[in-house]
Design a protein around this motif. Structure first.
Motif, PDB file in Angstrom:
ATOM      1  N   GLY A   1       2.877  17.187  18.475  1.00  0.00           N
ATOM      2  CA  GLY A   1       3.063  17.993  17.273  1.00  0.00           C
ATOM      3  C   GLY A   1       3.422  17.128  16.079  1.00  0.00           C
ATOM      4  N   ILE A   2       2.682  17.336  14.976  1.00  0.00           N
ATOM      5  CA  ILE A   2       2.887  16.564  13.749  1.00  0.00           C
ATOM      6  C   ILE A   2       3.416  17.472  12.657  1.00  0.00           C
ATOM      7  CG2 ILE A   2       1.709  15.159  11.987  1.00  0.00           C
ATOM      8  CD1 ILE A   2      -0.440  14.537  13.900  1.00  0.00           C
ATOM      9  N   ALA A   3       4.125  16.875  11.732  1.00  0.00           N
ATOM     10  CA  ALA A   3       4.529  17.475  10.450  1.00  0.00           C
ATOM     11  C   ALA A   3       5.858  18.214  10.538  1.00  0.00           C
ATOM     12  CB  ALA A   3       3.432  18.353   9.870  1.00  0.00           C
TER      13      ALA A   3
ATOM     14  N   ILE B   1      -0.650  12.335   8.179  1.00  0.00           N
ATOM     15  CA  ILE B   1      -1.808  11.846   7.425  1.00  0.00           C
ATOM     16  C   ILE B   1      -1.515  10.531   6.723  1.00  0.00           C
ATOM     17  CG2 ILE B   1      -3.288  12.351   5.435  1.00  0.00           C
ATOM     18  CD1 ILE B   1      -3.005  15.329   6.217  1.00  0.00           C
ATOM     19  N   ARG B   2      -0.327  10.406   6.130  1.00  0.00           N
ATOM     20  CA  ARG B   2      -0.030   9.187   5.362  1.00  0.00           C
ATOM     21  C   ARG B   2      -0.115   7.956   6.249  1.00  0.00           C
ATOM     22  NH1 ARG B   2       4.351  11.495   7.270  1.00  0.00           N
ATOM     23  NH2 ARG B   2       6.334  10.407   7.577  1.00  0.00           N
ATOM     24  N   TYR B   3       0.292   8.085   7.519  1.00  0.00           N
ATOM     25  CA  TYR B   3       0.185   6.947   8.439  1.00  0.00           C
ATOM     26  C   TYR B   3      -1.264   6.725   8.873  1.00  0.00           C
ATOM     27  CZ  TYR B   3       5.147   5.963   8.841  1.00  0.00           C
ATOM     28  OH  TYR B   3       6.431   5.569   8.568  1.00  0.00           O
ATOM     29  N   GLY B   4      -2.039   7.802   8.979  1.00  0.00           N
ATOM     30  CA  GLY B   4      -3.455   7.634   9.259  1.00  0.00           C
ATOM     31  C   GLY B   4      -4.145   6.835   8.177  1.00  0.00           C
ATOM     32  N   LEU B   5      -3.802   7.114   6.915  1.00  0.00           N
ATOM     33  CA  LEU B   5      -4.349   6.352   5.788  1.00  0.00           C
ATOM     34  C   LEU B   5      -3.937   4.885   5.863  1.00  0.00           C
ATOM     35  CD1 LEU B   5      -3.592   9.008   3.036  1.00  0.00           C
ATOM     36  CD2 LEU B   5      -5.889   8.223   3.676  1.00  0.00           C
ATOM     37  N   LEU B   6      -2.703   4.648   6.296  1.00  0.00           N
ATOM     38  CA  LEU B   6      -2.224   3.271   6.444  1.00  0.00           C
ATOM     39  C   LEU B   6      -2.948   2.556   7.578  1.00  0.00           C
ATOM     40  CD1 LEU B   6      -0.213   0.916   5.999  1.00  0.00           C
ATOM     41  CD2 LEU B   6       1.412   2.168   7.434  1.00  0.00           C
ATOM     42  N   TYR B   7      -3.027   3.192   8.748  1.00  0.00           N
ATOM     43  CA  TYR B   7      -3.663   2.548   9.903  1.00  0.00           C
ATOM     44  C   TYR B   7      -5.129   2.236   9.613  1.00  0.00           C
ATOM     45  CZ  TYR B   7       0.394   3.580  12.863  1.00  0.00           C
ATOM     46  OH  TYR B   7       1.650   3.608  13.407  1.00  0.00           O
TER      47      TYR B   7
ATOM     48  N   PHE C   1       0.836  -1.193   0.000  1.00  0.00           N
ATOM     49  CA  PHE C   1       0.000   0.000   0.000  1.00  0.00           C
ATOM     50  C   PHE C   1       0.876   1.250   0.000  1.00  0.00           C
ATOM     51  CE2 PHE C   1      -1.884   3.350   2.685  1.00  0.00           C
ATOM     52  CZ  PHE C   1      -3.003   3.673   1.914  1.00  0.00           C
ATOM     53  N   ALA C   2       0.479   2.251  -0.776  1.00  0.00           N
ATOM     54  CA  ALA C   2       1.200   3.527  -0.810  1.00  0.00           C
ATOM     55  C   ALA C   2       0.244   4.665  -0.499  1.00  0.00           C
ATOM     56  CB  ALA C   2       1.837   3.748  -2.171  1.00  0.00           C
ATOM     57  N   ALA C   3       0.675   5.580   0.357  1.00  0.00           N
ATOM     58  CA  ALA C   3      -0.078   6.790   0.675  1.00  0.00           C
ATOM     59  C   ALA C   3       0.765   7.992   0.269  1.00  0.00           C
ATOM     60  CB  ALA C   3      -0.405   6.843   2.159  1.00  0.00           C
ATOM     61  N   ILE C   4       0.168   8.889  -0.501  1.00  0.00           N
ATOM     62  CA  ILE C   4       0.843  10.117  -0.927  1.00  0.00           C
ATOM     63  C   ILE C   4       0.076  11.301  -0.357  1.00  0.00           C
ATOM     64  CG2 ILE C   4       1.560  11.532  -2.886  1.00  0.00           C
ATOM     65  CD1 ILE C   4       1.679   8.976  -4.568  1.00  0.00           C
TER      66      ILE C   4
ATOM     67  N   ARG D   1      -8.956  13.997  11.303  1.00  0.00           N
ATOM     68  CA  ARG D   1      -9.214  12.615  11.714  1.00  0.00           C
ATOM     69  C   ARG D   1      -8.052  11.690  11.357  1.00  0.00           C
ATOM     70  NH1 ARG D   1     -14.047  11.536  13.770  1.00  0.00           N
ATOM     71  NH2 ARG D   1     -15.704  13.098  13.558  1.00  0.00           N
ATOM     72  N   TYR D   2      -7.479  11.862  10.175  1.00  0.00           N
ATOM     73  CA  TYR D   2      -6.335  11.024   9.800  1.00  0.00           C
ATOM     74  C   TYR D   2      -5.116  11.351  10.658  1.00  0.00           C
ATOM     75  CZ  TYR D   2      -8.643   8.968   5.742  1.00  0.00           C
ATOM     76  OH  TYR D   2      -9.492   8.255   4.929  1.00  0.00           O
ATOM     77  N   SER D   3      -4.917  12.626  10.965  1.00  0.00           N
ATOM     78  CA  SER D   3      -3.799  13.008  11.826  1.00  0.00           C
ATOM     79  C   SER D   3      -3.952  12.398  13.211  1.00  0.00           C
ATOM     80  CB  SER D   3      -3.716  14.540  11.933  1.00  0.00           C
ATOM     81  OG  SER D   3      -3.408  15.117  10.694  1.00  0.00           O
ATOM     82  N   TYR D   4      -5.165  12.452  13.751  1.00  0.00           N
ATOM     83  CA  TYR D   4      -5.390  11.898  15.091  1.00  0.00           C
ATOM     84  C   TYR D   4      -5.216  10.386  15.096  1.00  0.00           C
ATOM     85  CZ  TYR D   4      -7.342  10.875  19.642  1.00  0.00           C
ATOM     86  OH  TYR D   4      -7.495  10.429  20.927  1.00  0.00           O
TER      87      TYR D   4
END
Length: 308
Positions: free
Chosen positions: A211-213, A299-305, A6-9, A117-120
Motif C-alpha cells: 500500500g502506497i500513499a 510517485i516522487r520516488y518512481g520519478l527519482l528511480y 534532482f527534485a520531484a514534486i 507505472r511510477y508507483s510500481y
C-alpha cells in the motif's frame, strides 16, 4: 551525473509532496528533503470539475515554498507532476499556465497508466519483492491505482475513481457518518472492484499486497501512535486487515474534531481517513488478503528511480 541534484514534486488531489535528492555516480542517491503538505487541491472537483480559487491559492503557496527550497539546495532539475484532480478539472490547463507564469514550473499531468507505472517502479526498487505475485495499491485523494506485478514485471494496471476525498464528498455527508452512508460507500466500492476484474478478465491470487500513499502511511502511524512521523518505522511495516477494521471502528465512533486529536493522524486528514480506511478494508477483503506492507515511497520516488 555525479552530484546532480534532482527534485520531484507530486501534486495530488489531497497532498503536495516534495522529494529532493543528490544523485551519486554508483546509481545511488542521498535524500536531502522529503516533505508533504495537505492543500486539498481537489476539493469539490468531483462535483464541479473545476479547481476552486481557494484550493489553487493554497497549492500555489506551498509550491512557492517548495520552489524556494529547491533554489536554496541548488537543485539542477525539477520535475512536477499532477494526478487525479488535474486529470478531472476542466480548468487544469489554466492552472498549469499559472504555475509556469508565476513559478516557472512546468507541470505534467500524468495519465492513470503513467501514475501506475511510477508507483510500481517506486515499490519494485524500494522494497524487496523478488519472486512475488504482488498487488500494489496507491490510494490517492481522487483515484486509486491498482498494479499487478510479478517478479519485477508490471503485468496489468487499472485506475479507478476511488479516492479518500472523492468518496468522502460523495457518500459521507454527516459527522459522524451514519451507518446508511457507510453502507452505500461500501456498496459503491465493491461495485467498482467488480469492474476491475471485468477489465482484467481474471481475478489473480496475490501472495503480497503493498500500500502506497497517505492513507496507508497514516494507518501505520496511528497503529504505532507516532507523535512525529518516522520513515524508518512506517516504510516496509506490516498493516493487518484486523488493524484496519479496528481503526474504522475508532473513526466512525467519533466526530472529525475528536479524530484530530489521535496520535499519528494529521489533523487535515481527519475528515477523509474513514473513507480511506473503508476503501482499504474492502480491497483487502475483495482479494482475500489479511496483510499489506506499507510503502511511503510513491510517485516522487518512481520519478527519482527513473533517473538512476
Amino acid at each position: 551525473m555525479a552530484g546532480k541534484r534532482f527534485a520531484a514534486i507530486d501534486i495530488g488531489t489531497n497532498t503536495i509532496l516534495l522529494l529532493i535528492a543528490e544523485l551519486k555516480e554508483n546509481r545511488t542517491f542521498e535524500v536531502l528533503e522529503d516533505r508533504a503538505e495537505i492543500t486539498r487541491l481537489g476539493k469539490g472537483v468531483d462535483r464541479t470539475r473545476r479547481i476552486s480559487a481557494p484550493a489553487a491559492e493554497r497549492t500555489l503557496k506551498v509550491l512557492r515554498a517548495y520552489r524556494e527550497r529547491c533554489a536554496e539546495l541548488a537543485v539542477d532539475e525539477i520535475v512536477a507532476v499532477g494526478t487525479s484532480a488535474l486529470r478531472d478539472a476542466r480548468n487544469a490547463t489554466a492552472f498549469q499556465a499559472r504555475l509556469k507564469r508565476e513559478l516557472d514550473l512546468e507541470l505534467q499531468v500524468l495519465s492513470g497508466e503513467e501514475e501506475a507505472r511510477y508507483s510500481y517502479l517506486a515499490v519494485e526498487r524500494g522494497l524487496d519483492l523478488k519472486g512475488e505475485e504482488v498487488l500494489v495499491v496507491d490510494v490517492g485523494g481522487g483515484s486509486t491505482e491498482f498494479i499487478w506485478g510479478n517478479d519485477g514485471r508490471l503485468c496489468r494496471w487499472a485506475s479507478l475513481d476511488l479516492g479518500s476525498v472523492r468518496l468522502t464528498e460523495r457518500f459521507l455527508a454527516t459527522d459522524p457518518a451514519r451507518q446508511d452512508e457507510r453502507d452505500r460507500l461500501m456498496t459503491a466500492i465493491d461495485r467498482e472492484l467488480d469492474s476491475l476484474i471485468v477489465e482484467w478478465a481474471v481475478k489473480p491470487c496475490f501472495s503480497a499486497m503493498v500500500g502506497i500513499a497517505g492513507t496507508f502511511t497514516t494507518l501505520a502511524a496511528v497503529e504505532r501512535g507516532l507523535v512525529r512521523y518516522s520513515h524508518s518505522e512506517v516504510h516496509g511495516s506490516p498493516l493487518s486487515r484486523a488493524e484496519v477494521r479496528r481503526q474504522i471502528r475508532l473513526y466512525q465512533a467519533m466526530p472529525i474534531a475528536e479524530r484530530r486529536k489521535i496520535s499519528g493522524l494529521e489533523p487535515q486528514r481527519a475528515d477523509v481517513i474513514l473513507a480511506g480506511a473503508i476503501l482499504i478494508e474492502r480491497i483487502m477483503a475483495f482479494f482475500g488478503l489479511d496483510e499489506a506492507r506499507v510503502s511511503d515511497q510513491g510517485i516522487r520516488y518512481g520519478l527519482l528511480y527513473e533517473r538512476l
